[in-house]
Structure formats: C-alpha cells, structure tokens
Design a protein around this motif. Structure first.
Motif, PDB file in Angstrom:
ATOM      1  N   GLN A  22       0.843  -1.201   0.000  1.00  0.00           N
ATOM      2  CA  GLN A  22       0.000   0.000   0.000  1.00  0.00           C
ATOM      3  C   GLN A  22       0.882   1.257   0.000  1.00  0.00           C
ATOM      4  O   GLN A  22       1.784   1.396   0.816  1.00  0.00           O
ATOM      5  CB  GLN A  22      -0.904   0.014   1.229  1.00  0.00           C
ATOM      6  N   PHE A  24       1.626   4.897   0.949  1.00  0.00           N
ATOM      7  CA  PHE A  24       1.162   5.795   2.005  1.00  0.00           C
ATOM      8  C   PHE A  24       1.503   7.253   1.697  1.00  0.00           C
ATOM      9  O   PHE A  24       0.916   8.155   2.274  1.00  0.00           O
ATOM     10  CB  PHE A  24       1.707   5.394   3.391  1.00  0.00           C
ATOM     11  N   ASP A  25       2.444   7.487   0.779  1.00  0.00           N
ATOM     12  CA  ASP A  25       2.777   8.857   0.404  1.00  0.00           C
ATOM     13  C   ASP A  25       3.612   8.819  -0.867  1.00  0.00           C
ATOM     14  O   ASP A  25       4.342   7.850  -1.112  1.00  0.00           O
ATOM     15  CB  ASP A  25       3.549   9.555   1.521  1.00  0.00           C
ATOM     16  N   LEU A 126       2.588   5.671  11.358  1.00  0.00           N
ATOM     17  CA  LEU A 126       3.487   4.709  10.714  1.00  0.00           C
ATOM     18  C   LEU A 126       4.460   4.053  11.695  1.00  0.00           C
ATOM     19  O   LEU A 126       5.357   3.316  11.291  1.00  0.00           O
ATOM     20  CB  LEU A 126       4.263   5.388   9.582  1.00  0.00           C
TER      21      LEU A 126
END
Length: 141
Positions: A22, A24-25, A126
């Motif tokens: 995934q 995330f940024d 995170l």
C-alpha cells in the motif's frame, strides 16, 4: 556530479509503501521533496538512503521501523471520557484529533470507543512499520 552529503540541499521524488504494498505517500504529480541533508528534518533511514546519491540516481530502499518512526509504544495509548470532547465532535475509530497536554499540542488517533470512553493513540500512524521507498534524486546543491 556532486554526491549528496550533510549540508547539501536535496530535491528527491519518492513513493513510500508499506510491507503490504500500500502506498502511504508519494511526490508523484507534485514538486519533489526538498530538504537539507543532516538537519534531522526526515526520518533517519530516509536521510541515510539519500546520502551518497547523485542527481539522476534512482534506488529502492526498505527502512526498518527502528530507522523510520520507531516501534509502537503501548504507553502512548490512553483512555479519556467521551464527555471531554466538545459537543460538536462525533468521535469515530480512526479519526484524528489534536489534544493539548502540558502546553504542547499532539495529534492522536481514536483507536477504540465505548459508550463512555475512548482510547486515544499518540503513536505516529506509521510507527512499527517497515517502509519501502522508491527514490529518485532530482538535484543536489
């Protein structure tokens, strides 16, 4: 070409992923991230990964949680009465709130709700995660 070292102004494009894949940024579709290497503006593992790279260099690096946002800490979980929330806020699990403690503002995430209490998590979202970054150095100055 100049290799990135402490004190250099760096511009880098990146995409960050969790172990699950995934994203995330990412800096895709926006300006590259700009920072001064060695100033502690970014997580230690990110700065270490960029050190020694040159403009145009690309690489993928996995940063263990210890060199990213650290391990999750149970002592950063705490319960508060729902009655402490302003009336206009309807709490939901996953919702982020700002709290003031001892004159400092912190962002917390609601991790659990009951009829009378809510558990707040002050860990970074995170924390405890290994992070994989695709890096491309755009500029070293």
């Amino acid at each position: 070409m100049t290799q990135a070292q402490t004190g250099n102004q760096i511009k880098v494009h990146y995409t960050g992923r969790l172990d699950s894949g995934q994203v995330f940024d990412s800096s895709a579709d926006r300006e590259p991230l700009e920072f001064t290497l060695g100033q502690g503006q970014l997580i230690p593992g990110f700065e270490a990964a960029v050190t020694g790279m040159q403009a145009g260099d690309k690489k993928t690096v996995t940063i263990p949680a210890e060199d990213a946002y650290g391990p999750r800490q149970d002592e950063l979980l705490f319960s508060v009465e729902r009655s402490q929330l302003p009336d206009h806020i309807q709490p939901e699990v996953g919702q982020q709130l700002q709290v003031n403690q001892e004159g400092q503002t912190a962002v917390v995430t609601i991790s659990e709700l009951t009829d009378t209490t809510m558990t707040l998590d002050a860990n970074h979202p995170l924390a405890g995660e290994n992070l994989t970054f695709d890096l491309e150095v755009v500029e070293v100055a």
